[in-house]
Design a protein around this motif. Structure first.
Motif, PDB file in Angstrom:
ATOM      1  N   MET A  78      13.509 -10.502 -13.310  1.00  0.00           N
ATOM      2  CA  MET A  78      13.974 -11.100 -12.057  1.00  0.00           C
ATOM      3  C   MET A  78      13.590 -10.213 -10.883  1.00  0.00           C
ATOM      4  O   MET A  78      13.411  -9.001 -11.026  1.00  0.00           O
ATOM      5  CB  MET A  78      15.484 -11.330 -12.097  1.00  0.00           C
ATOM      6  CG  MET A  78      15.895 -12.382 -13.127  1.00  0.00           C
ATOM      7  SD  MET A  78      17.659 -12.733 -13.115  1.00  0.00           S
ATOM      8  CE  MET A  78      17.721 -13.973 -11.824  1.00  0.00           C
ATOM      9  N   THR A  79      13.444 -10.793  -9.716  1.00  0.00           N
ATOM     10  CA  THR A  79      13.098 -10.079  -8.498  1.00  0.00           C
ATOM     11  C   THR A  79      14.372  -9.698  -7.760  1.00  0.00           C
ATOM     12  O   THR A  79      15.248 -10.531  -7.555  1.00  0.00           O
ATOM     13  CB  THR A  79      12.215 -10.946  -7.584  1.00  0.00           C
ATOM     14  OG1 THR A  79      11.024 -11.288  -8.301  1.00  0.00           O
ATOM     15  CG2 THR A  79      11.842 -10.216  -6.303  1.00  0.00           C
ATOM     16  N   VAL A  80      14.465  -8.429  -7.361  1.00  0.00           N
ATOM     17  CA  VAL A  80      15.615  -7.939  -6.606  1.00  0.00           C
ATOM     18  C   VAL A  80      15.296  -8.056  -5.116  1.00  0.00           C
ATOM     19  O   VAL A  80      14.235  -7.628  -4.658  1.00  0.00           O
ATOM     20  CB  VAL A  80      15.951  -6.485  -6.985  1.00  0.00           C
ATOM     21  CG1 VAL A  80      17.009  -5.906  -6.053  1.00  0.00           C
ATOM     22  CG2 VAL A  80      16.402  -6.412  -8.435  1.00  0.00           C
ATOM     23  N   CYS A  81      16.224  -8.665  -4.392  1.00  0.00           N
ATOM     24  CA  CYS A  81      16.078  -8.838  -2.947  1.00  0.00           C
ATOM     25  C   CYS A  81      17.338  -8.352  -2.246  1.00  0.00           C
ATOM     26  O   CYS A  81      18.437  -8.473  -2.780  1.00  0.00           O
ATOM     27  CB  CYS A  81      15.878 -10.306  -2.586  1.00  0.00           C
ATOM     28  SG  CYS A  81      14.436 -11.056  -3.337  1.00  0.00           S
ATOM     29  N   GLU A  87      12.221  -8.292  -0.351  1.00  0.00           N
ATOM     30  CA  GLU A  87      12.016  -8.110  -1.790  1.00  0.00           C
ATOM     31  C   GLU A  87      11.831  -6.638  -2.098  1.00  0.00           C
ATOM     32  O   GLU A  87      11.094  -5.936  -1.422  1.00  0.00           O
ATOM     33  CB  GLU A  87      10.790  -8.908  -2.266  1.00  0.00           C
ATOM     34  CG  GLU A  87      11.028 -10.382  -2.280  1.00  0.00           C
ATOM     35  CD  GLU A  87       9.930 -11.172  -3.005  1.00  0.00           C
ATOM     36  OE1 GLU A  87       9.069 -10.548  -3.660  1.00  0.00           O
ATOM     37  OE2 GLU A  87       9.955 -12.402  -2.902  1.00  0.00           O
ATOM     38  N   ARG A  90      10.684  -6.048  -9.182  1.00  0.00           N
ATOM     39  CA  ARG A  90      11.135  -6.748 -10.388  1.00  0.00           C
ATOM     40  C   ARG A  90      11.903  -5.802 -11.300  1.00  0.00           C
ATOM     41  O   ARG A  90      11.623  -4.614 -11.358  1.00  0.00           O
ATOM     42  CB  ARG A  90       9.948  -7.339 -11.121  1.00  0.00           C
ATOM     43  CG  ARG A  90       9.172  -8.369 -10.270  1.00  0.00           C
ATOM     44  CD  ARG A  90       7.981  -8.934 -10.999  1.00  0.00           C
ATOM     45  NE  ARG A  90       8.349  -9.805 -12.090  1.00  0.00           N
ATOM     46  CZ  ARG A  90       8.709 -11.090 -11.963  1.00  0.00           C
ATOM     47  NH1 ARG A  90       8.775 -11.624 -10.783  1.00  0.00           N
ATOM     48  NH2 ARG A  90       8.991 -11.808 -13.018  1.00  0.00           N
ATOM     49  N   GLN A 119      22.731 -14.574  -7.155  1.00  0.00           N
ATOM     50  CA  GLN A 119      21.434 -14.814  -7.786  1.00  0.00           C
ATOM     51  C   GLN A 119      21.067 -16.264  -7.575  1.00  0.00           C
ATOM     52  O   GLN A 119      21.921 -17.122  -7.484  1.00  0.00           O
ATOM     53  CB  GLN A 119      21.470 -14.437  -9.260  1.00  0.00           C
ATOM     54  CG  GLN A 119      22.467 -15.192 -10.087  1.00  0.00           C
ATOM     55  CD  GLN A 119      21.803 -16.238 -10.987  1.00  0.00           C
ATOM     56  OE1 GLN A 119      20.594 -16.264 -11.146  1.00  0.00           O
ATOM     57  NE2 GLN A 119      22.609 -17.099 -11.563  1.00  0.00           N
ATOM     58  N   ARG A 123      15.936 -14.756  -8.545  1.00  0.00           N
ATOM     59  CA  ARG A 123      16.116 -13.654  -7.602  1.00  0.00           C
ATOM     60  C   ARG A 123      17.542 -13.136  -7.694  1.00  0.00           C
ATOM     61  O   ARG A 123      18.484 -13.917  -7.744  1.00  0.00           O
ATOM     62  CB  ARG A 123      15.822 -14.120  -6.181  1.00  0.00           C
ATOM     63  CG  ARG A 123      14.379 -14.544  -5.997  1.00  0.00           C
ATOM     64  CD  ARG A 123      14.147 -15.353  -4.723  1.00  0.00           C
ATOM     65  NE  ARG A 123      14.706 -14.789  -3.526  1.00  0.00           N
ATOM     66  CZ  ARG A 123      14.007 -14.143  -2.592  1.00  0.00           C
ATOM     67  NH1 ARG A 123      12.705 -13.979  -2.748  1.00  0.00           N
ATOM     68  NH2 ARG A 123      14.581 -13.680  -1.519  1.00  0.00           N
ATOM     69  N   ILE A 125      20.284 -10.993  -5.644  1.00  0.00           N
ATOM     70  CA  ILE A 125      20.578 -10.560  -4.281  1.00  0.00           C
ATOM     71  C   ILE A 125      21.519  -9.358  -4.354  1.00  0.00           C
ATOM     72  O   ILE A 125      22.584  -9.436  -4.975  1.00  0.00           O
ATOM     73  CB  ILE A 125      21.239 -11.684  -3.451  1.00  0.00           C
ATOM     74  CG1 ILE A 125      20.475 -13.008  -3.605  1.00  0.00           C
ATOM     75  CG2 ILE A 125      21.384 -11.265  -1.994  1.00  0.00           C
ATOM     76  CD1 ILE A 125      19.021 -12.954  -3.232  1.00  0.00           C
TER      77      ILE A 125
END
Length: 136
Positions: A78-81, A87, A90, A119, A123, A125
Protein backbone atom coordinates in the motif's frame (compact mmCIF):
# COMPACT_ATOMS: atom_id res chain seq x y z
CA UNK A 1 3.34 -24.74 25.57
CA UNK A 2 3.99 -21.09 26.33
CA UNK A 3 3.03 -18.96 23.33
CA UNK A 4 3.48 -15.29 22.43
CA UNK A 5 0.53 -14.00 20.42
CA UNK A 6 0.90 -11.64 17.47
CA UNK A 7 -2.85 -11.08 17.26
CA UNK A 8 -5.44 -9.28 19.32
CA UNK A 9 -8.13 -11.73 18.19
CA UNK A 10 -8.44 -14.07 21.17
CA UNK A 11 -11.34 -15.94 19.54
CA UNK A 12 -8.54 -17.86 17.80
CA UNK A 13 -7.87 -19.44 21.21
CA UNK A 14 -11.20 -21.18 21.69
CA UNK A 15 -11.22 -24.86 22.55
CA UNK A 16 -11.10 -26.94 19.38
CA UNK A 17 -9.38 -24.27 17.29
CA UNK A 18 -7.00 -25.80 14.74
CA UNK A 19 -3.68 -24.03 14.25
CA UNK A 20 -1.32 -24.83 11.40
CA UNK A 21 2.44 -25.29 11.78
CA UNK A 22 5.24 -26.39 9.49
CA UNK A 23 5.00 -29.79 11.23
CA UNK A 24 1.25 -30.25 10.84
CA UNK A 25 -1.93 -29.09 12.53
CA UNK A 26 -2.48 -28.71 16.27
CA UNK A 27 -5.88 -28.83 17.98
CA UNK A 28 -6.23 -26.48 20.94
CA UNK A 29 -7.57 -28.05 24.13
CA UNK A 30 -7.01 -25.15 26.50
CA UNK A 31 -5.55 -21.64 26.56
CA UNK A 32 -5.09 -19.24 29.45
CA UNK A 33 -3.32 -15.93 29.80
CA UNK A 34 -0.01 -15.93 31.68
CA UNK A 35 1.83 -12.61 32.14
CA UNK A 36 2.43 -11.30 28.60
CA UNK A 37 1.92 -14.71 26.96
CA UNK A 38 -0.46 -17.68 26.84
CA UNK A 39 -0.18 -21.20 28.16
CA UNK A 40 -1.73 -23.61 25.65
CA UNK A 41 -2.39 -27.31 25.65
CA UNK A 42 -2.79 -29.20 22.37
CA UNK A 43 -4.28 -32.64 21.68
CA UNK A 44 -1.25 -33.68 19.62
CA UNK A 45 1.32 -32.76 22.30
CA UNK A 46 1.21 -35.23 25.16
CA UNK A 47 4.12 -34.25 27.38
CA UNK A 48 6.81 -31.69 28.10
CA UNK A 49 9.38 -33.40 25.86
CA UNK A 50 7.00 -33.18 22.91
CA UNK A 51 6.38 -29.50 23.70
CA UNK A 52 10.12 -28.78 24.01
CA UNK A 53 10.68 -30.40 20.60
CA UNK A 54 8.42 -27.73 19.12
CA UNK A 55 10.17 -24.73 20.73
CA UNK A 56 10.23 -21.79 18.34
CA UNK A 57 7.55 -23.26 16.07
CA UNK A 58 5.25 -20.66 14.48
CA UNK A 59 1.50 -21.23 14.82
CA UNK A 60 -0.85 -19.93 12.11
CA UNK A 61 -4.62 -19.54 12.04
CA UNK A 62 -7.07 -19.18 9.19
CA UNK A 63 -7.80 -15.54 8.28
CA UNK A 64 -10.81 -13.98 9.96
CA UNK A 65 -13.19 -12.13 7.68
CA UNK A 66 -13.73 -8.69 9.22
CA UNK A 67 -14.18 -5.85 6.72
CA UNK A 68 -13.46 -3.23 9.40
CA UNK A 69 -9.97 -4.56 10.15
CA UNK A 70 -6.67 -3.93 8.42
CA UNK A 71 -4.46 -7.03 8.40
CA UNK A 72 -0.68 -6.94 8.22
CA UNK A 73 -0.55 -8.90 4.96
CA UNK A 74 -2.93 -6.35 3.39
CA UNK A 75 -0.67 -3.41 4.32
CA UNK A 76 2.25 -4.67 2.24
CA UNK A 77 2.36 -2.79 -1.07
CA UNK A 78 0.00 0.00 0.00
CA UNK A 79 1.06 3.61 -0.57
CA UNK A 80 1.52 5.82 2.50
CA UNK A 81 0.24 9.38 2.14
CA UNK A 82 0.10 12.29 4.53
CA UNK A 83 -3.22 13.95 5.32
CA UNK A 84 -2.43 16.70 2.77
CA UNK A 85 -2.09 14.06 0.03
CA UNK A 86 1.73 13.97 -0.19
CA UNK A 87 2.81 10.44 -1.12
CA UNK A 88 5.61 9.05 1.04
CA UNK A 89 6.19 5.61 -0.45
CA UNK A 90 5.05 2.01 -0.47
CA UNK A 91 4.98 -0.33 2.50
CA UNK A 92 7.59 -3.10 2.20
CA UNK A 93 7.07 -4.70 5.62
CA UNK A 94 5.52 -4.30 9.03
CA UNK A 95 7.98 -4.44 11.91
CA UNK A 96 6.84 -5.51 15.38
CA UNK A 97 7.62 -2.90 18.03
CA UNK A 98 6.43 -2.84 21.66
CA UNK A 99 5.11 0.73 21.53
CA UNK A 100 3.44 0.44 18.10
CA UNK A 101 4.09 -1.72 15.07
CA UNK A 102 5.97 0.16 12.35
CA UNK A 103 5.30 0.44 8.64
CA UNK A 104 8.64 0.01 6.85
CA UNK A 105 8.60 2.05 3.66
CA UNK A 106 10.70 1.39 0.57
CA UNK A 107 12.69 4.53 1.45
CA UNK A 108 13.62 3.04 4.82
CA UNK A 109 11.30 5.40 6.69
CA UNK A 110 9.53 3.91 9.71
CA UNK A 111 5.97 5.01 10.39
CA UNK A 112 4.25 3.98 13.66
CA UNK A 113 0.80 2.53 13.03
CA UNK A 114 -0.54 4.88 15.73
CA UNK A 115 -0.27 7.66 13.13
CA UNK A 116 -2.58 5.82 10.71
CA UNK A 117 -5.84 7.79 10.44
CA UNK A 118 -7.50 6.16 7.44
CA UNK A 119 -7.23 4.14 4.27
CA UNK A 120 -8.80 4.29 0.87
CA UNK A 121 -8.14 2.58 -2.45
CA UNK A 122 -4.74 1.12 -1.63
CA UNK A 123 -3.60 4.24 0.22
CA UNK A 124 -2.86 4.55 3.92
CA UNK A 125 -3.38 8.04 5.31
CA UNK A 126 -1.06 9.04 8.16
CA UNK A 127 -1.04 12.14 10.35
CA UNK A 128 2.33 12.27 12.07
CA UNK A 129 4.48 14.94 13.63
CA UNK A 130 6.65 17.30 11.59
CA UNK A 131 9.91 15.63 10.61
CA UNK A 132 8.46 12.09 10.56
CA UNK A 133 9.79 11.62 7.05
CA UNK A 134 13.04 13.52 7.63
CA UNK A 135 11.80 16.75 6.05
CA UNK A 136 13.04 19.99 7.67
Amino acid sequence: MVVTLWTNRTERLEKGAVLATDLGELTLLEARAFQQRWIMRFAEIGDRDAADARRGLALRAEPISDPGELWVHELIGMTVCEADGAERGRVEAVQANPASDLLVLESGALVPLTFLVGQSGGRLIVDGPDGLFGDP
